[in-house]
Enzyme design. Structure first.
Site, PDB file in Angstrom:
ATOM      1  N   ASP A 112      36.643  33.938  35.401  1.00 39.45           N
ATOM      2  CA  ASP A 112      36.659  35.385  35.626  1.00 39.45           C
ATOM      3  C   ASP A 112      35.790  35.980  34.516  1.00 39.45           C
ATOM      4  O   ASP A 112      36.196  36.016  33.353  1.00 39.45           O
ATOM      5  CB  ASP A 112      38.106  35.893  35.536  1.00 39.45           C
ATOM      6  CG  ASP A 112      38.199  37.423  35.510  1.00 39.45           C
ATOM      7  OD1 ASP A 112      37.166  38.093  35.686  1.00 39.45           O
ATOM      8  OD2 ASP A 112      39.318  37.935  35.323  1.00 39.45           O
ATOM      9  N   GLU A 117      36.303  39.079  43.206  1.00 35.54           N
ATOM     10  CA  GLU A 117      37.497  39.099  42.333  1.00 35.54           C
ATOM     11  C   GLU A 117      38.799  39.349  43.103  1.00 35.54           C
ATOM     12  O   GLU A 117      39.767  38.602  42.934  1.00 35.54           O
ATOM     13  CB  GLU A 117      37.298  40.128  41.215  1.00 35.54           C
ATOM     14  CG  GLU A 117      36.270  39.626  40.201  1.00 35.54           C
ATOM     15  CD  GLU A 117      35.754  40.691  39.261  1.00 35.54           C
ATOM     16  OE1 GLU A 117      36.269  41.826  39.266  1.00 35.54           O
ATOM     17  OE2 GLU A 117      34.808  40.393  38.508  1.00 35.54           O
ATOM     18  N   ASP A 158      42.287  46.350  42.422  1.00 34.96           N
ATOM     19  CA  ASP A 158      41.826  45.730  41.177  1.00 34.96           C
ATOM     20  C   ASP A 158      41.078  46.763  40.337  1.00 34.96           C
ATOM     21  O   ASP A 158      39.941  47.124  40.650  1.00 34.96           O
ATOM     22  CB  ASP A 158      40.923  44.537  41.550  1.00 34.96           C
ATOM     23  CG  ASP A 158      40.296  43.863  40.330  1.00 34.96           C
ATOM     24  OD1 ASP A 158      40.613  44.241  39.188  1.00 34.96           O
ATOM     25  OD2 ASP A 158      39.480  42.942  40.535  1.00 34.96           O
TER      26      ASP A 158
HETATM   27  P1  ADP Z   1      37.631  43.528  33.305  1.00 34.08           P
HETATM   28  O1  ADP Z   1      37.966  42.720  34.510  1.00 34.08           O
HETATM   29  O2  ADP Z   1      36.696  44.643  33.616  1.00 34.08           O
HETATM   30  O3  ADP Z   1      37.236  42.722  32.137  1.00 34.08           O
HETATM   31  P2  ADP Z   1      40.425  43.799  32.665  1.00 34.08           P
HETATM   32  O4  ADP Z   1      41.090  43.471  33.934  1.00 34.08           O
HETATM   33  O5  ADP Z   1      40.513  42.846  31.533  1.00 34.08           O
HETATM   34  O6  ADP Z   1      38.946  44.268  32.904  1.00 34.08           O
HETATM   35  O7  ADP Z   1      40.994  45.215  32.202  1.00 34.08           O
HETATM   36  C1  ADP Z   1      40.517  45.813  31.056  1.00 34.08           C
HETATM   37  C2  ADP Z   1      40.915  47.256  31.047  1.00 34.08           C
HETATM   38  O8  ADP Z   1      42.332  47.348  31.091  1.00 34.08           O
HETATM   39  C3  ADP Z   1      40.464  47.927  29.756  1.00 34.08           C
HETATM   40  O9  ADP Z   1      39.933  49.207  30.052  1.00 34.08           O
HETATM   41  C4  ADP Z   1      41.747  48.026  28.964  1.00 34.08           C
HETATM   42  O10 ADP Z   1      41.736  49.142  28.092  1.00 34.08           O
HETATM   43  C5  ADP Z   1      42.775  48.200  30.063  1.00 34.08           C
HETATM   44  N1  ADP Z   1      44.123  47.780  29.662  1.00 34.08           N
HETATM   45  C6  ADP Z   1      44.506  46.557  29.217  1.00 34.08           C
HETATM   46  N2  ADP Z   1      45.826  46.544  28.932  1.00 34.08           N
HETATM   47  C7  ADP Z   1      46.271  47.797  29.194  1.00 34.08           C
HETATM   48  C8  ADP Z   1      47.570  48.440  29.102  1.00 34.08           C
HETATM   49  N3  ADP Z   1      48.635  47.787  28.650  1.00 34.08           N
HETATM   50  N4  ADP Z   1      47.639  49.739  29.468  1.00 34.08           N
HETATM   51  C9  ADP Z   1      46.568  50.408  29.920  1.00 34.08           C
HETATM   52  N5  ADP Z   1      45.342  49.869  30.025  1.00 34.08           N
HETATM   53  C10 ADP Z   1      45.199  48.586  29.670  1.00 34.08           C
HETATM   54 MG    MG Z   2      38.556  41.628  35.793  1.00 37.36          MG
END
Ligand code: ADP
Ligand code: MG
Length: 475
Positions: free
Chosen positions: A8, A170, A193
């Site tokens: 991922d 995804e 997502d």
């Molecule tokens: P990506 O797939 O784009 O890498 P993720 O699925 O890892 O993204 O999600 C990242 C986003 O989720 C970031 O904007 C982060 O700030 C937010 N995030 C992660 N944990 C939390 C939480 N506990 N509460 C709110 N937002 C969160």
């Molecule tokens: Mg992601």
């Protein structure tokens, strides 16, 4: 047959998973962490770049050499990007019509090269855990990525020494992880997502091990980063009110510190109702201090979260379904941990039927109450996608054969015809692989050559040129 890992490759976090003895699992790196921040730091002295947490630590120290959110630049040109998307703490090139480059003081990198560093680090994690060399991978991309963005991801894999056996969407990967223990079920689900930089909504039908995507919708420039940016703007307003000089006097690392504090406050407010944000010596003579409440956050985030709604409605409309036809809405992506996101998504899908009027989708007034699908927050929102990618890898290598995946093309494909119109040959949401043909005539009699302009996207801005080539034989 050699192992195929699942990756991922996220905007903010990345993860690598494998299927080991029939069980999919996300692998931990040497520090015991299963999520790798998608951040790459280039030391000044041309030493090996650092990836992940080590790079995050450099973000406020050396922001110009610490590259984050590079996924938003993959396969994109300068003029594809909005001003907001270009707002990063490092330098990027701004040559209209040309692919984006990431500029360091003495070097320029393509987004693929930066992503390759993240992939190399994940490959290493997998090799150390599995004690074998890894050369093949399935990599996930947002469902709404176009062909150029997908090709850029394959290229990043190649640069990292990985043969990308398949690119999968995804939300489809998340559905594979969700459906693994439900192979006997017959159900329709939505995967919502919301990550750091992208949003996707996908509707699927699960039927005795067959995963059929019915429709997919999304926005490759909508996610948690937009909420962080809105909080940052709110904080900057406070700074401006307290002293007009302070914003101008910001040192190179003040803005990244404030941005980091904005994201941390957002995450903390998923569990707390109020947080205190304190940044001593934001500038040499200014200390930033404020209370930030969940109410304030929700007011700031609400318009951003609401932008996901029309995509949900459109995905239902494309599938010809009402929300009451769905059994579950599976929530994935870190941003779905935010209570506001969960309650809004629950509301969107409680309103049962959509109505299409004059080609527009009317929101709100045409809904009538009925029981909607259940919100499923049991999938680990951070790991489901990598697990699904590993399951797809295992399906390809013959390790798992009880499942079949039927995906769709997210964007329409067609060619340009006389007058600059796009003639759609393969409509969006067609199950792939798919083949289509149509007979066209030349614009002028006895024409000996023509340029074929292949297009992808829906009418208007989303449409882009895929490739063009000369066909010399007369048609
Ligand atoms: P990506 O797939 O784009 O890498 P993720 O699925 O890892 O993204 O999600 C990242 C986003 O989720 C970031 O904007 C982060 O700030 C937010 N995030 C992660 N944990 C939390 C939480 N506990 N509460 C709110 N937002 C969160
Ligand atoms: Mg992601």
């Amino acid at each position: 047959m050699s192992m195929i890992i699942g990756i991922d490759l996220g905007t903010t976090h990345s993860a690598v998973a494998v299927v080991d003895a029939g069980f999919p699992l996300v692998l931990a790196d040497q520090n015991g962490k299963r999520l790798t921040p998608s951040v790459v730091y280039f030391p000044n002295d041309h030493q090996e770049p650092q990836v992940g947490l080590d790079a995050v630590r450099m973000q406020t120290v050396a922001p110009a050499r610490t590259i984050y959110s590079v996924k938003r630049f993959m396969g994109r040109r300068s003029d594809d990007l909005s001003d907001n998307e270009k707002r990063v703490d490092y330098s990027i090139s701004h040559n209209p019509g040309e692919p984006i480059k990431i500029l360091l003081k003495d070097d320029a990198f393509s987004p693929e090269q930066i992503s390759a560093e993240i992939l190399k680090s994940l490959k290493r994690t997998a090799e150390l855990s599995m004690e074998c060399s890894i050369e093949r991978a399935v990599i996930t991309v947002p469902a709404y990525f176009n062909d150029a963005q997908r090709q850029a991801t394959i290229e990043a894999g190649r640069l990292a020494g990985l043969k990308v056996e398949r690119i999968i969407n995804e939300p489809t990967a998340a559905a594979l992880a969700y459906g693994l223990d439900r192979l006997k079920d017959q159900s329709k689900i939505a995967v919502y997502d919301l990550g750091g930089g992208t949003f996707d909504i996908t509707l699927l039908e699960l039927s005795e091990g067959i995963f059929r995507v019915i429709s997919t919708q999304g926005n490759t420039c909508l996610g948690g980063n937009d909420i962080d940016q809105a909080i940052l703007d709110h904080f900057l307003n406070i700074v401006r009110k307290e002293s007009s000089e302070n914003v101008a006097a910001f040192k190179e690392n003040s803005l990244p510190r404030l941005r980091e504090a904005a994201e941390q406050a957002k995450i903390a407010l998923s569990a707390e109702t109020v947080v205190s944000v304190e940044l001593p010596f934001l500038t040499p003579d200014y200390h930033f201090k404020t209370e930030f409440t969940r109410d304030q956050l929700e007011r700031i985030a609400s318009p951003i979260v609401n932008r996901t709604r029309s995509h949900c409605i459109r995905a239902l409309s494309d599938a010809g379904l009402a929300s009451s036809d769905l059994d579950q809405v599976v929530m994935v992506g870190g941003q779905t941990k935010m209570p506001l996101v969960r309650s809004r998504v629950s509301d969107y899908f409680q309103c049962a039927d959509f109505e299409e009027t004059r080609g527009d989708i009317r929101l709100g007034d045409s809904f009538h109450e009925s029981k909607g699908p259940e919100l499923n927050t049991n999938q680990n929102p951070d790991e489901a996608i990598a697990l699904g990618a590993a399951i797809q890898g295992a399906m390809l290598s013959g390790q798992m054969n009880q499942m079949t995946l039927l995906d769709v093309t997210p964007l329409s494909l067609g060619i340009e015809t006389f007058g600059g119109l796009m003639n759609v040959l393969i409509p969006r949401n067609s199950t792939i692989p798919v083949k289509a043909g149509e007979v066209f005539t030349t614009a002028v009699a006895n024409q000996r050559e023509m340029l074929i302009h292949t297009l992808q996207g829906e009418r208007g801005k989303g449409q882009r040129q895929l490739e063009s080539g000369q066909v010399c034989d007369p048609i």
